[in-house]
Design a protein around this motif. Structure first.
Motif, mmCIF file in Angstrom:
data_model
loop_
_atom_site.group_PDB
_atom_site.id
_atom_site.type_symbol
_atom_site.label_atom_id
_atom_site.label_comp_id
_atom_site.label_asym_id
_atom_site.label_seq_id
_atom_site.Cartn_x
_atom_site.Cartn_y
_atom_site.Cartn_z
ATOM 1 N N ARG A 75 0.396 11.876 -15.718
ATOM 2 C CA ARG A 75 0.183 12.258 -14.314
ATOM 3 C C ARG A 75 -0.995 13.219 -14.144
ATOM 4 N NH1 ARG A 75 5.449 14.543 -14.959
ATOM 5 N NH2 ARG A 75 6.208 13.047 -13.429
ATOM 6 N N ARG A 76 -1.387 13.896 -15.218
ATOM 7 C CA ARG A 76 -2.518 14.826 -15.131
ATOM 8 C C ARG A 76 -3.856 14.098 -15.042
ATOM 9 N NH1 ARG A 76 0.350 16.841 -19.545
ATOM 10 N NH2 ARG A 76 -1.341 16.245 -20.968
ATOM 11 N N PHE A 77 -3.861 12.786 -15.227
ATOM 12 C CA PHE A 77 -5.114 12.057 -15.315
ATOM 13 C C PHE A 77 -5.421 11.242 -14.060
ATOM 14 C CE2 PHE A 77 -3.897 13.223 -19.499
ATOM 15 C CZ PHE A 77 -5.084 13.471 -20.165
ATOM 16 N N THR A 78 -4.658 11.435 -13.015
ATOM 17 C CA THR A 78 -4.939 10.781 -11.744
ATOM 18 C C THR A 78 -4.641 11.735 -10.601
ATOM 19 O OG1 THR A 78 -4.485 8.863 -10.328
ATOM 20 C CG2 THR A 78 -2.629 9.759 -11.582
ATOM 21 N N GLU A 79 -5.361 11.557 -9.519
ATOM 22 C CA GLU A 79 -5.097 12.328 -8.310
ATOM 23 C C GLU A 79 -4.037 11.668 -7.444
ATOM 24 O OE1 GLU A 79 -8.747 13.016 -6.270
ATOM 25 O OE2 GLU A 79 -9.700 14.062 -7.949
ATOM 26 N N ALA A 80 -3.688 10.439 -7.761
ATOM 27 C CA ALA A 80 -2.697 9.701 -6.981
ATOM 28 C C ALA A 80 -1.307 9.906 -7.580
ATOM 29 C CB ALA A 80 -3.064 8.218 -6.947
ATOM 30 N N ALA A 81 -0.322 9.249 -6.996
ATOM 31 C CA ALA A 81 1.064 9.395 -7.448
ATOM 32 C C ALA A 81 1.268 8.743 -8.817
ATOM 33 C CB ALA A 81 2.011 8.768 -6.431
ATOM 34 N N THR A 82 2.192 9.299 -9.576
ATOM 35 C CA THR A 82 2.574 8.736 -10.869
ATOM 36 C C THR A 82 4.081 8.502 -10.877
ATOM 37 O OG1 THR A 82 0.789 9.831 -12.073
ATOM 38 C CG2 THR A 82 2.681 9.123 -13.355
ATOM 39 N N ASP A 83 4.487 7.295 -11.230
ATOM 40 C CA ASP A 83 5.897 6.957 -11.383
ATOM 41 C C ASP A 83 6.194 6.821 -12.874
ATOM 42 O OD1 ASP A 83 6.594 6.429 -8.509
ATOM 43 O OD2 ASP A 83 5.003 4.958 -8.777
ATOM 44 N N VAL A 84 7.245 7.447 -13.340
ATOM 45 C CA VAL A 84 7.643 7.362 -14.739
ATOM 46 C C VAL A 84 8.961 6.593 -14.809
ATOM 47 C CG1 VAL A 84 8.243 8.627 -16.827
ATOM 48 C CG2 VAL A 84 6.496 9.534 -15.271
ATOM 49 N N ARG A 85 8.964 5.515 -15.581
ATOM 50 C CA ARG A 85 10.151 4.684 -15.725
ATOM 51 C C ARG A 85 10.584 4.649 -17.188
ATOM 52 N NH1 ARG A 85 11.698 1.602 -11.309
ATOM 53 N NH2 ARG A 85 10.799 2.589 -9.462
ATOM 54 N N ILE A 86 11.838 4.971 -17.436
ATOM 55 C CA ILE A 86 12.379 5.025 -18.786
ATOM 56 C C ILE A 86 13.354 3.863 -18.973
ATOM 57 C CG2 ILE A 86 13.658 6.426 -20.444
ATOM 58 C CD1 ILE A 86 12.773 8.896 -18.785
ATOM 59 N N PHE A 87 13.127 3.094 -20.047
ATOM 60 C CA PHE A 87 13.940 1.919 -20.333
ATOM 61 C C PHE A 87 14.730 2.128 -21.623
ATOM 62 C CE2 PHE A 87 10.589 0.441 -17.607
ATOM 63 C CZ PHE A 87 11.177 -0.535 -16.815
ATOM 64 N N PRO A 88 15.891 1.511 -21.735
ATOM 65 C CA PRO A 88 16.601 1.541 -23.017
ATOM 66 C C PRO A 88 15.784 0.813 -24.082
ATOM 67 C CG PRO A 88 18.040 0.799 -21.233
ATOM 68 C CD PRO A 88 16.640 0.791 -20.695
ATOM 69 N N GLY A 89 15.642 1.442 -25.250
ATOM 70 C CA GLY A 89 14.928 0.756 -26.325
ATOM 71 C C GLY A 89 13.923 1.646 -27.007
ATOM 72 N N GLY A 90 13.279 1.078 -28.009
ATOM 73 C CA GLY A 90 12.299 1.797 -28.800
ATOM 74 C C GLY A 90 10.887 1.561 -28.334
ATOM 75 N N HIS A 91 9.949 1.576 -29.276
ATOM 76 C CA HIS A 91 8.549 1.444 -28.916
ATOM 77 C C HIS A 91 8.268 0.090 -28.259
ATOM 78 C CE1 HIS A 91 4.377 2.641 -29.049
ATOM 79 N NE2 HIS A 91 4.054 1.488 -29.606
ATOM 80 N N PHE A 92 8.948 -0.934 -28.722
ATOM 81 C CA PHE A 92 8.754 -2.264 -28.149
ATOM 82 C C PHE A 92 9.935 -2.644 -27.257
ATOM 83 C CE2 PHE A 92 5.755 -2.310 -31.653
ATOM 84 C CZ PHE A 92 4.646 -2.891 -31.049
ATOM 85 N N TYR A 93 10.363 -1.699 -26.424
ATOM 86 C CA TYR A 93 11.413 -1.950 -25.445
ATOM 87 C C TYR A 93 11.104 -3.169 -24.588
ATOM 88 C CZ TYR A 93 8.252 -0.481 -21.848
ATOM 89 O OH TYR A 93 7.169 -0.448 -21.005
ATOM 90 N N LEU A 94 9.813 -3.444 -24.385
ATOM 91 C CA LEU A 94 9.397 -4.531 -23.495
ATOM 92 C C LEU A 94 9.935 -5.876 -23.961
ATOM 93 C CD1 LEU A 94 7.695 -5.447 -21.076
ATOM 94 C CD2 LEU A 94 5.691 -5.465 -22.560
ATOM 95 N N ASP A 95 10.109 -6.054 -25.270
ATOM 96 C CA ASP A 95 10.582 -7.334 -25.784
ATOM 97 C C ASP A 95 11.964 -7.690 -25.259
ATOM 98 O OD1 ASP A 95 8.245 -7.480 -27.218
ATOM 99 O OD2 ASP A 95 9.142 -6.918 -29.150
ATOM 100 N N SER A 96 12.810 -6.694 -25.052
ATOM 101 C CA SER A 96 14.172 -6.960 -24.576
ATOM 102 C C SER A 96 14.358 -6.636 -23.098
ATOM 103 C CB SER A 96 15.190 -6.157 -25.408
ATOM 104 O OG SER A 96 14.937 -4.763 -25.312
ATOM 105 N N ARG A 97 13.344 -6.071 -22.465
ATOM 106 C CA ARG A 97 13.453 -5.671 -21.065
ATOM 107 C C ARG A 97 12.379 -6.343 -20.207
ATOM 108 N NH1 ARG A 97 18.456 -3.405 -20.247
ATOM 109 N NH2 ARG A 97 19.067 -2.585 -22.294
ATOM 110 N N THR A 98 11.986 -7.531 -20.625
ATOM 111 C CA THR A 98 10.895 -8.222 -19.938
ATOM 112 C C THR A 98 11.210 -8.470 -18.472
ATOM 113 O OG1 THR A 98 10.257 -9.302 -22.004
ATOM 114 C CG2 THR A 98 9.424 -10.264 -19.962
#
Length: 251
Positions: free
Chosen positions: A208-231
Motif C-alpha cells: 500500500r505504500r507504493f500507490t496513492e490509490a486504494a489498496t485491498d489486501v485479500r488473504i486466502f487459505p494456503g501456502g505460496h501457491f494458494y492460487l492452485d487450489s483457490r482459482t
C-alpha cells in the motif's frame, strides 16, 4: 500483439477488460490457464511468456528484473488500446509492478489495477530469502514453496533442461532492489496465502505504500501457491474488480 511475448488461451474479445498475467520464477504462461478458463469470456486474458521456457526454451532467460520489465514494457506499449490490468504472482508481481512504472514514465495508459500475489512489498535491499548460491539451494527453495511436483524435481533429465532458466530467474529476483521514484496512482489488490512460508501478510500489505490509490489486501487459505487450489475464488475477485460486479472490502 507479439506472438513471442504474449499468449492468449481463448479467442480475442473486444469490449471486455484485458488482463496481462506475469508468471512466478521458473513459471510459464501455462500456470495461468486455469484462471483464464474461469474468467472467459468476460475477461480477455493474456499471459506473458518470458524467454527461456516452453516454446521460448531455446532463448536465454533474462536474469535481471529491471531488464525483464524493460522488455515487457517495450512489447506491450503498442497494445494499450483498451482498459487493462496486470496480475503477477511471486516474481511476476515485481515484474508487473516494474512494468507499470515504466509505462508511467512514458506517459502511456496505465493499468486500471495491479493484482499483486504471493510477494511482499519491494525494499531498497535485495531480499535474502531470494538469494540462492547453488542449484541445490534453488531446488530446496522450490520444494519448500510447493510449486512443482516432486516427480519433476527428482527427474535428472527434466531438471537438466529447466535449471538454466531457474538459475536465471532466481538471479533476477535474488538481485532485485527497489529504486526510489514516484508512487503509482492506480489501485492495488494484494493477495497472499495465510500459510505462505516466505511472505507474511504484513509484508504483503506493505504494497500500500507504493500507490496513492486504494489498496485491498485479500488473504486466502494456503501456502505460496494458494492460487492452485483457490482459482475459482481468485477469478471471481478479479472479475468483480475489473467489471464492478462485486464490492471489494477496504483494509
Amino acid at each position: 500483439m507479439s506472438g513471442q511475448w504474449f499468449r492468449r488461451f481463448d479467442t480475442a474479445r473486444a469490449g471486455v477488460p484485458r488482463l496481462y498475467c506475469f508468471p512466478h520464477a521458473g513459471g510459464a504462461v501455462s500456470s495461468y490457464l486455469p484462471m483464464a478458463r474461469e474468467l472467459s469470456p468476460n475477461v480477455d486474458v493474456l499471459a506473458v511468456q518470458y524467454p527461456g521456457r516452453q516454446d521460448r526454451r531455446l532463448e536465454s532467460a533474462i536474469d535481471d528484473v529491471h531488464r525483464l520489465a524493460d522488455a515487457v514494457a517495450e512489447e506491450i506499449a503498442p497494445h494499450l488500446d483498451q482498459p487493462y490490468a496486470f496480475f503477477g504472482h511471486s516474481m511476476g508481481a515485481v515484474v508487473a509492478y516494474e512494468t507499470a512504472r515504466r509505462l508511467g514514465r512514458r506517459s502511456l495508459p496505465a493499468p486500471g489495477r495491479l493484482f499483486l500475489s504471493g510477494r511482499g512489498a519491494p525494499t531498497p535491499e535485495a531480499n535474502p530469502l531470494d538469494r540462492m548460491d547453488s542449484d541445490e539451494a534453488v531446488v530446496a527453495a522450490i520444494r519448500r514453496l510447493g510449486g512443482t511436483g516432486g516427480e519433476i524435481l527428482d527427474d535428472p533429465e527434466i531438471m537438466a533442461m529447466v535449471m538454466p532458466t531457474l538459475r536465471a530467474d532466481y538471479r533476477a529476483i535474488g538481485s532485485y532492489t527497489w529504486t526510489e521514484g514516484p508512487r503509482l496512482t492506480l489501485p492495488f489488490t494484494v493477495l497472499v496465502g495465510d500459510n505462505d512460508p516466505v511472505v507474511t501478510t504484513d509484508e504483503a500489505a506493505g504494497w500500500r505504500r507504493f500507490t496513492e490509490a486504494a489498496t485491498d489486501v485479500r488473504i486466502f487459505p494456503g501456502g505460496h501457491f494458494y492460487l492452485d487450489s483457490r482459482t475459482v475464488e481468485v477469478a471471481r475477485l478479479v472479475h468483480g474488480a475489473l467489471t464492478g460486479s462485486g464490492p471489494l472490502a477496504r483494509t
